[in-house]
Every structure is written in C-alpha cells, then in structure tokens.
Write a protein that holds these residues in place. Structure first.
Motif, PDB file in Angstrom:
ATOM      1  N   ILE A  12       0.837  -1.202   0.000  1.00 31.13           N
ATOM      2  CA  ILE A  12       0.000   0.000   0.000  1.00 31.13           C
ATOM      3  C   ILE A  12       0.870   1.249   0.000  1.00 31.13           C
ATOM      4  O   ILE A  12       0.613   2.220  -0.723  1.00 31.13           O
ATOM      5  CB  ILE A  12      -0.944   0.002   1.214  1.00 31.13           C
ATOM      6  CG1 ILE A  12      -1.983  -1.134   1.086  1.00 31.13           C
ATOM      7  CG2 ILE A  12      -1.638   1.356   1.359  1.00 31.13           C
ATOM      8  CD1 ILE A  12      -2.984  -0.924  -0.023  1.00 31.13           C
ATOM      9  N   GLY A  13       1.917   1.249   0.816  1.00 31.65           N
ATOM     10  CA  GLY A  13       2.806   2.403   0.877  1.00 31.65           C
ATOM     11  C   GLY A  13       3.485   2.689  -0.450  1.00 31.65           C
ATOM     12  O   GLY A  13       3.620   3.859  -0.854  1.00 31.65           O
ATOM     13  N   LYS A  14       3.916   1.639  -1.142  1.00 31.89           N
ATOM     14  CA  LYS A  14       4.562   1.825  -2.443  1.00 31.89           C
ATOM     15  C   LYS A  14       3.578   2.398  -3.453  1.00 31.89           C
ATOM     16  O   LYS A  14       3.915   3.316  -4.222  1.00 31.89           O
ATOM     17  CB  LYS A  14       5.100   0.486  -2.945  1.00 31.89           C
ATOM     18  CG  LYS A  14       5.802   0.576  -4.295  1.00 31.89           C
ATOM     19  CD  LYS A  14       6.374  -0.768  -4.726  1.00 31.89           C
ATOM     20  CE  LYS A  14       5.271  -1.749  -5.088  1.00 31.89           C
ATOM     21  NZ  LYS A  14       5.816  -2.993  -5.683  1.00 31.89           N
ATOM     22  N   LEU A  15       2.357   1.906  -3.423  1.00 36.87           N
ATOM     23  CA  LEU A  15       1.343   2.390  -4.353  1.00 36.87           C
ATOM     24  C   LEU A  15       1.028   3.861  -4.100  1.00 36.87           C
ATOM     25  O   LEU A  15       0.912   4.664  -5.042  1.00 36.87           O
ATOM     26  CB  LEU A  15       0.080   1.534  -4.211  1.00 36.87           C
ATOM     27  CG  LEU A  15      -1.127   1.905  -5.073  1.00 36.87           C
ATOM     28  CD1 LEU A  15      -0.771   1.895  -6.552  1.00 36.87           C
ATOM     29  CD2 LEU A  15      -2.291   0.948  -4.803  1.00 36.87           C
ATOM     30  N   LEU A  75      -4.960   2.219  -7.523  1.00 35.57           N
ATOM     31  CA  LEU A  75      -5.847   1.079  -7.782  1.00 35.57           C
ATOM     32  C   LEU A  75      -5.062  -0.211  -7.630  1.00 35.57           C
ATOM     33  O   LEU A  75      -4.037  -0.405  -8.291  1.00 35.57           O
ATOM     34  CB  LEU A  75      -6.420   1.193  -9.201  1.00 35.57           C
ATOM     35  CG  LEU A  75      -7.309   0.067  -9.719  1.00 35.57           C
ATOM     36  CD1 LEU A  75      -8.556  -0.062  -8.860  1.00 35.57           C
ATOM     37  CD2 LEU A  75      -7.686   0.340 -11.171  1.00 35.57           C
ATOM     38  N   MET A  76      -5.509  -1.076  -6.744  1.00 30.82           N
ATOM     39  CA  MET A  76      -4.900  -2.395  -6.576  1.00 30.82           C
ATOM     40  C   MET A  76      -5.864  -3.436  -7.125  1.00 30.82           C
ATOM     41  O   MET A  76      -7.035  -3.499  -6.717  1.00 30.82           O
ATOM     42  CB  MET A  76      -4.587  -2.665  -5.105  1.00 30.82           C
ATOM     43  CG  MET A  76      -3.746  -3.907  -4.863  1.00 30.82           C
ATOM     44  SD  MET A  76      -3.105  -4.002  -3.152  1.00 30.82           S
ATOM     45  CE  MET A  76      -1.731  -2.841  -3.233  1.00 30.82           C
ATOM     46  N   SER A 122     -12.381  -0.587  -0.789  1.00 26.68           N
ATOM     47  CA  SER A 122     -11.372   0.458  -0.706  1.00 26.68           C
ATOM     48  C   SER A 122     -10.678   0.381   0.638  1.00 26.68           C
ATOM     49  O   SER A 122     -11.211  -0.151   1.614  1.00 26.68           O
ATOM     50  CB  SER A 122     -11.993   1.846  -0.901  1.00 26.68           C
ATOM     51  OG  SER A 122     -12.931   2.117   0.122  1.00 26.68           O
ATOM     52  N   LEU A 123      -9.481   0.918   0.680  1.00 29.06           N
ATOM     53  CA  LEU A 123      -8.715   1.067   1.900  1.00 29.06           C
ATOM     54  C   LEU A 123      -8.139   2.469   1.879  1.00 29.06           C
ATOM     55  O   LEU A 123      -7.189   2.753   1.143  1.00 29.06           O
ATOM     56  CB  LEU A 123      -7.596   0.027   1.984  1.00 29.06           C
ATOM     57  CG  LEU A 123      -6.680   0.125   3.212  1.00 29.06           C
ATOM     58  CD1 LEU A 123      -7.482  -0.037   4.497  1.00 29.06           C
ATOM     59  CD2 LEU A 123      -5.575  -0.910   3.144  1.00 29.06           C
ATOM     60  N   GLY A 124      -8.764   3.366   2.655  1.00 28.66           N
ATOM     61  CA  GLY A 124      -8.387   4.762   2.526  1.00 28.66           C
ATOM     62  C   GLY A 124      -8.737   5.248   1.133  1.00 28.66           C
ATOM     63  O   GLY A 124      -9.832   5.059   0.640  1.00 28.66           O
ATOM     64  N   ARG A 125      -7.762   5.824   0.457  1.00 26.82           N
ATOM     65  CA  ARG A 125      -8.010   6.303  -0.900  1.00 26.82           C
ATOM     66  C   ARG A 125      -7.705   5.252  -1.963  1.00 26.82           C
ATOM     67  O   ARG A 125      -7.904   5.491  -3.150  1.00 26.82           O
ATOM     68  CB  ARG A 125      -7.180   7.555  -1.177  1.00 26.82           C
ATOM     69  CG  ARG A 125      -5.675   7.316  -1.258  1.00 26.82           C
ATOM     70  CD  ARG A 125      -4.914   8.565  -1.665  1.00 26.82           C
ATOM     71  NE  ARG A 125      -5.273   9.038  -2.978  1.00 26.82           N
ATOM     72  CZ  ARG A 125      -4.575   9.926  -3.669  1.00 26.82           C
ATOM     73  NH1 ARG A 125      -3.470  10.435  -3.148  1.00 26.82           N
ATOM     74  NH2 ARG A 125      -4.949  10.321  -4.852  1.00 26.82           N
ATOM     75  N   VAL A 126      -7.202   4.084  -1.559  1.00 21.22           N
ATOM     76  CA  VAL A 126      -6.847   3.036  -2.514  1.00 21.22           C
ATOM     77  C   VAL A 126      -8.080   2.223  -2.869  1.00 21.22           C
ATOM     78  O   VAL A 126      -8.753   1.672  -1.995  1.00 21.22           O
ATOM     79  CB  VAL A 126      -5.754   2.116  -1.944  1.00 21.22           C
ATOM     80  CG1 VAL A 126      -5.423   1.001  -2.942  1.00 21.22           C
ATOM     81  CG2 VAL A 126      -4.506   2.910  -1.608  1.00 21.22           C
ATOM     82  N   ARG A 127      -8.392   2.138  -4.156  1.00 19.28           N
ATOM     83  CA  ARG A 127      -9.508   1.309  -4.624  1.00 19.28           C
ATOM     84  C   ARG A 127      -9.019  -0.123  -4.781  1.00 19.28           C
ATOM     85  O   ARG A 127      -7.946  -0.377  -5.360  1.00 19.28           O
ATOM     86  CB  ARG A 127     -10.016   1.847  -5.966  1.00 19.28           C
ATOM     87  CG  ARG A 127     -11.314   1.198  -6.456  1.00 19.28           C
ATOM     88  CD  ARG A 127     -12.500   1.712  -5.694  1.00 19.28           C
ATOM     89  NE  ARG A 127     -13.723   1.050  -6.065  1.00 19.28           N
ATOM     90  CZ  ARG A 127     -14.521   1.465  -7.062  1.00 19.28           C
ATOM     91  NH1 ARG A 127     -14.183   2.533  -7.777  1.00 19.28           N
ATOM     92  NH2 ARG A 127     -15.655   0.840  -7.329  1.00 19.28           N
ATOM     93  N   LEU A 128      -9.780  -1.074  -4.270  1.00 21.24           N
ATOM     94  CA  LEU A 128      -9.449  -2.498  -4.338  1.00 21.24           C
ATOM     95  C   LEU A 128     -10.462  -3.189  -5.240  1.00 21.24           C
ATOM     96  O   LEU A 128     -11.653  -3.223  -4.929  1.00 21.24           O
ATOM     97  CB  LEU A 128      -9.473  -3.121  -2.939  1.00 21.24           C
ATOM     98  CG  LEU A 128      -8.648  -2.412  -1.847  1.00 21.24           C
ATOM     99  CD1 LEU A 128      -8.868  -3.075  -0.499  1.00 21.24           C
ATOM    100  CD2 LEU A 128      -7.170  -2.407  -2.207  1.00 21.24           C
ATOM    101  N   LEU A 129     -10.003  -3.728  -6.372  1.00 19.70           N
ATOM    102  CA  LEU A 129     -10.900  -4.368  -7.337  1.00 19.70           C
ATOM    103  C   LEU A 129     -10.383  -5.744  -7.720  1.00 19.70           C
ATOM    104  O   LEU A 129      -9.172  -5.974  -7.786  1.00 19.70           O
ATOM    105  CB  LEU A 129     -11.031  -3.509  -8.602  1.00 19.70           C
ATOM    106  CG  LEU A 129     -11.730  -2.154  -8.462  1.00 19.70           C
ATOM    107  CD1 LEU A 129     -11.688  -1.409  -9.786  1.00 19.70           C
ATOM    108  CD2 LEU A 129     -13.170  -2.334  -7.997  1.00 19.70           C
TER     109      LEU A 129
END
Length: 694
Positions: free
Chosen positions: A114-117, A141-142, A152-159
């Motif tokens: 997540i940190g790298k993304l 986007l992961m 989602s996790l925070g601002r990261v979208r998980l699809l």
C-alpha cells in the motif's frame, strides 16, 4: 419499403458484427499480454483487460520490469476519460482482507504494498498538476488477479479481476480525448521506466480528430473549461480550473485563507482541498458552513469527485456540528428558538421600547441583531468591552447612552432566557468553544475548512480554530467580505488567527459570471466599500479578470405584482423544460417562498426547494431565498421584485440605520445576482414611493 423483419435482420447482423469485432479485440489483447512471459495467467488476464481499453482511446504505460522482479515500481499507469489510475496487480495465493484499516493476506499485513502504491500516486499527482489536473483525478488502484472484490482502503480502490474493466469504464469522465493523450505523453516523460503498451493488431482505432491541435497547454485548459460549461450545472460547480490546482496542493505552515470576488472559484478550491487533505492524512476533515442546506450539496459533490475518500470528509453546518459535539462530550444544552424569541420580545417590551433605542429605530429587529451578532456573536460578557468596541460592518454611531440601553436590553434578555431554561444559537457555539478549550488535544480532525467564513460569528471562528490550532494545513478559511449577508462582523486578529504573507491567497479570475451579469451586479454595490475579515477595506467595484464574455441580463418592469408574475412565467416557459434544471427563482425573504411555490406549481412548472436540493440534477426549477442560494450557482437566475428590500425602511428609522439596512440589502442582492452564470432576469414593480437601493 422497409419491413419490420428486414430491420430486425439488420440489427441481428450488426450485433453479430460487433460481437465478432469484440472477440477479435480480446484475442489481440491476449496475444499482446503473452509477451509478459513471467506473469501469471491471472496477471495476463488483467493486463489483457486493460489493453482492451486502449482500443477505446485509453493509454496504458507498463513498467518495463514488470513482472518478475521485486525491484519493479507500481506495475502500470492507466490514463483514460476517468483520469489517471496508478495500478498495482497482485496475484496473491490468499484472498485479500481489510481488517482494522489494514490490508491482510494469508494472515500477514501488506502495508509495504500500500505504501509503495501511494508513493507512486503522489509522484503522479505532482506530475499532472503542471497540466492542471486536480489531485482527485489521480487514483491508486490495486487489482487482484483471480479474485472478485470491490472495496477500498483509505483512498486506494481495491478491485478484483472481473470488476476492474467495468468499474474503469463507469468512472466519471474527467479528461477529453486530447487530454488523455497529452496526460499520457507527459507521464511517459516523467516515468521513463514505463513504456506505452497497446493492442498492436486487430481493428485499428479511429484516427485522432482535429482536436490534436489542443495538445498545447492553453488549448487543453480552454477545452476543459468549455466542456464543464456545456454540462449540467452540477458538473460545473465541481470544475476546478487548472490554474487553481497548485493552490489545492499547497502546504501551509499554519492557518490559511482563500478570498476573492464572487465567481472566482473559492468553494471549488475548498472542496478539492478537502479531498486532497483526506488523501494525504489519516485523520478526518471537517468542512463547515453557516447555511444548513449547503453541507448536503457539498457532500454529494465530493462523493462524485472523489468517492474513495468521501467518507472521511464530514460536511456540517456550524450550529448542527456544535450541537452534536456537545452531545458527544456530555454537555447539557437546550436549544429552543421559539422560546428564546419570546424571551427577547418580552425583554424588548420592558427594557427596549421605553428606552432611547426607540428614538433611533422603534422596531426591535436592529437591536436583536446587535445582541446576536455584536455582543453574543463576539462573546462579549462585560459592558466595558462593549462600550469601546469598534462595531465592524455596523455603520450607525451608538453613543454611550445608546450602548448602555443596548446592554440593559441584553441583560434583560439573558435573564428571561435563563428563566425559561433554554439556549439560543449563540449559546450553543459559546458552550462548544468552552468545551473545546477545556479539553484541548482531543479533536478527531486533521483539518478544518470553513466555507463562507464571512457569515460566521467571531465565536464560531474561535471554535473552529480551537479544534486544530495553528497546525500546518490545519485550518483553512474560505470566503469574501463583500458577500456577507448578515449584519455585524469581526477581524481574524480578534480570533488570534494570523494569515499574513503567503497564507492569505486572493483569487482574481472570475470563471462563473458572464460579463454583462457581473457588470450589472457590480453596479449595485459600486459605492459600498466593505471591511474584510483580514482588517482591510476595499471598494465596492473591485478589479477582476473575466474568462466568460457576453451573457444576458433582462430587466422586466411591471405595473402590478400580477403582471410581474405573468412575465416571470412567460420567461420560464420560453426557457422550456430542458432549461429548468439549470434555473433558479430566488426570493428576497423566506416569506415570499410560499407564494412563488404556489405560482409555479399552479402553472405546471415543477419546483425543487433549495432546502431539499442535494446536489444531484433535478427535473424542475430550483426555488429559494437569497440566503439559501449562497455557495450555489445556476445557469439562469430569476429575481422577481429585486429592487426593493423585503422589509421596507420606515421614515421613523434613523438615517444612519436606514442606510445601513439598505447597504446590507444591496450586499444580499449582489450575492443573488452573482449566482447567475449565463442569464439574469430582474423583475421590478412600479411603486408610488419606492424605497430603491439607496
């Protein structure tokens, strides 16, 4: 002659042709994906889906080291109508799980991924900021190969693998075709380790249109501005001009303020700033206004702009937030507006009317406002402080005898209110301020943004400041002193807030109002200098740069109110149902709303009251008061009976108070007129002795 059977046959043939073409494109994408030999079958399937998007004008940049090495950056950068997507593809053996704000897989935390993304996302944000793209247009986007998920996790979208294609295609359009190409070309330069990838065979994509000429930066910005203007007014109200992106991303060392004339995009900057801060911080962001109807609208806008972080931004009116804050802290309070009004009426009857105050203004309104906005609104508890106070934005000179009478009225009101065991709105803010100061350091907010800050009281601003103090990027005040629609005022220095230097930004480009509309509005306040909350004084007619020339101002003079009503309905019918969703009828006071609601509905014109408007497109004409229209915009605005205050000034009122009341009405009218973007309809009724505008 064409038969129904022949039409059905042709539709079937066309459907088969499209299906065949889709299969060919998919096969071509799968062949292209096989060049990543080290990728798993699931990763190649994800890559094939993203490659398919390149047939629709999207651009895909893939890390040359992907896959097969731990030294690779985030796998892909995808640019399309929905913006910029920073994509990391995962082929984990165990299903991903979000638990307690952490991404887990196989019982292990995946914070590093997540940190790298997020790190690469921040670099991409900075890269496209030079093109004028807001941070909300860049989304991490992961994607999980072989999995099905949508979260989602925070601002990261998980699809998941199956969800990624449809979700990307359904994303809100932010970029035009030339914008996609220019953004992707720029990212290729910023990220040299990424190479452009596309389907190399199969049906060729359509050639670029002549709009390739828009690849120059100014052309792209002009195209984005025109595209926003051509859409629904709701889309326009979230449009951030590229020149303002740097302001959204700026780091401030303490409290900051964004000001500027009407139409310069202050609220839009505030909304994008809220999304940006929510992306960059772990705490919540509080976004407050004075008006109770605005938070609902602004929340809808942010959910549309940046759904991944919308649940971390809290939109509230200041008084509703303060009440909830007191409830959470266990502080007893009893807000009762009607009983507080009764307490004041009795206080006026016993102390106000028999005093010297009646000789200046025999009605109680001005004196109630003096107590609300000057005494209680500033948190004054001693007469000595009030006796020497410079009453900001109150033009009438009150001598010591007058102030003594006001203070006696105030004390009688407080006694009567306390006897009834109730609080008024000012009491709620004072209680909340005392509570916030008594237990500092317990605020759940990383940042606070106050919109239309000129309409808040000094106590209200002190309360918001107490929540975050002078923390970097903590407090942002957005507003313009010329658009104050309530009496009284304050200076930021009175609240202990310093925004001097680069922490006080003034916007000077009007993106909203057509020239003729702005000229008509400025003519109303041209002679009214105003005091701003930073302590400065400015002329009524300020210099502003325009981006929108033309516009229409229609002045309709009627002999009777009935004739004006008929003219208003005729103007709305001429606009037609297609134009009603972008139109608003604004009234001088709440008392007029019922009459115009009945007038419109009886004429078959659907109505959406502003107090019910939530920021989503509506079918009918919006209807509200000048005050309820603050912070909103409309393509077409209709102002019936616009040139007379709702409550005429009587001859018994002192000349200074009369002029002060007229000046306040002119400010309110100015705000109502500047809500219009494309056209403004001004209705007037001839009167024997019109009070006029001063």
């Amino acid at each position: 002659m064409t038969t129904a059977g022949g039409s059905a046959s042709r539709r079937a043939q066309e459907a088969r042709r499209q299906e065949r073409e889709l299969r060919e494109q998919l096969a071509a994408a799968q062949r292209e994906a096989r060049r990543w030999e080290a990728a798993s079958e699931g990763e190649r399937r994800v890559a094939a889906q993203l490659l398919m998007l390149t047939r629709r004008g999207w651009r895909l940049l893939v890390d040359r080291r992907w896959p097969g090495t731990r030294s690779a950056n985030v796998d892909m950068l995808l640019v399309g109508p929905g913006g910029v997507f920073v994509v990391d593809v995962k082929n984990w053996r165990d299903a991903p799980v979000v638990s307690d704000g952490r991404l887990m897989a196989g019982g292990q935390r995946r914070d590093t991924e997540i940190g790298k993304l997020l790190a690469v996302t921040r670099v991409a944000e900075g890269a496209v900021a030079s093109l004028g793209l807001s941070p909300v247009a860049v989304q991490p986007l992961m994607v999980f190969a072989g999995r099905s998920c949508d979260g989602s996790l925070g601002r990261v979208r998980l699809l998941g693998e199956r969800e990624v294609g449809p979700k990307l295609l359904a994303a809100r359009a932010r970029l035009s075709a030339p914008g996609v190409r220019a953004t992707a070309n720029h990212l290729e330069e910023v990220f040299p380790a990424y190479e452009n990838s596309s389907v190399r065979d199969g049906p060729a994509p359509a050639p670029a249109a002549a709009d390739d000429a828009l690849f120059d930066l100014d052309g792209l910005r002009e195209a984005a501005l025109n595209a926003a203007r051509s859409g629904p007014i709701e889309q326009w109200m979230t449009f951030l001009h590229p020149d303002q992106v740097a302001l959204v991303r700026r780091n401030w060392s303490g409290p900051a303020r964004i000001s500027g004339p009407a139409g310069t995009g202050k609220t839009v900057v505030g909304l994008h700033r809220a999304a940006h801060l929510a992306q960059r911080t772990s705490g919540r962001v509080l976004y407050v206004t004075f008006a109770a109807n605005l938070p609902r609208v602004q929340s809808t806008f942010l959910h549309t702009m940046s759904p991944a972080v919308a649940d971390r931004v809290e939109f509230r009116s200041l008084h509703s937030w303060a009440q909830r804050f007191l409830d959470e802290r266990g502080v007893p309070h009893r807000l009762n507006r009607d009983r507080a009004e009764d307490a004041f009426s009795r206080a006026w009857l016993h102390r106000g009317r028999p005093s010297v105050l009646s000789a200046i203004d025999p009605s109680s309104r001005y004196w109630r406002e003096e107590i609300d906005y000057v005494i209680k609104g500033r948190g004054i508890t001693r007469f000595e402080e009030y006796a020497t106070l410079r009453r900001v934005r109150r033009r009438t000179n009150l001598r010591r005898a007058h102030r003594e009478a006001v203070w006696a009225l105030f004390e009688e009101y407080e006694r009567a209110r306390t006897e009834r065991g109730v609080h008024d709105f000012n009491d709620i803010l004072s209680l909340a301020l005392a509570e916030a100061r008594s237990r500092p350091g317990r605020s759940p907010y990383a940042a606070v943004i106050a919109d239309e800050v000129q309409d808040l009281t000094l106590v209200g601003v002190r309360l918001l400041h107490a929540l975050v103090g002078d923390a970097p990027n903590g407090l942002l005040l957005v507003g313009d002193g010329q658009q104050a629609v309530y009496p009284g005022g304050y200076r930021l220095a009175d609240a202990g807030i310093d925004v001097r230097g680069d922490r006080g930004q003034v916007l000077r480009v009007n993106y909203r109002n057509a020239k003729h509309i702005l000229d008509a509005a400025l003519a109303v306040v041209a002679e009214d200098a105003f005091d701003d909350i930073d302590g400065s004084s400015s002329p009524g007619r300020r210099e502003v740069d325009l981006t929108y020339h033309g516009g229409q101002v229609v002045r309709c003079l009627s002999r009777t109110p009935a004739e004006q009503d008929a003219a208003l309905l005729a103007a709305l019918r001429e606009r037609g149902p297609a134009g009603w969703p972008d139109s608003a009828v604004l009234c001088r006071s709440n008392r007029e709303l019922g009459r115009y609601h009945r007038l419109l509905t009886r004429a078959g014109v659907p109505v959406c009251p502003l107090e019910h408007y939530d920021g989503l497109p509506v079918e009918g004409v919006k209807l509200g008061s000048y005050h309820k229209a603050k912070g909103l915009e409309f393509k077409h605005v209709y102002l019936p009976d616009h040139d007379a205050p709702a409550t005429p000034v009587t001859p018994a009122v002192d000349a200074d108070i009369a002029e002060e009341l007229r000046e306040l009405f002119r400010a309110q009218l100015f705000v109502a007129m500047t809500r219009a973007r494309d056209s403004l309809w001004l209705g007037s009724v001839v009167r024997d002795a019109p009070p006029g505008l001063g």
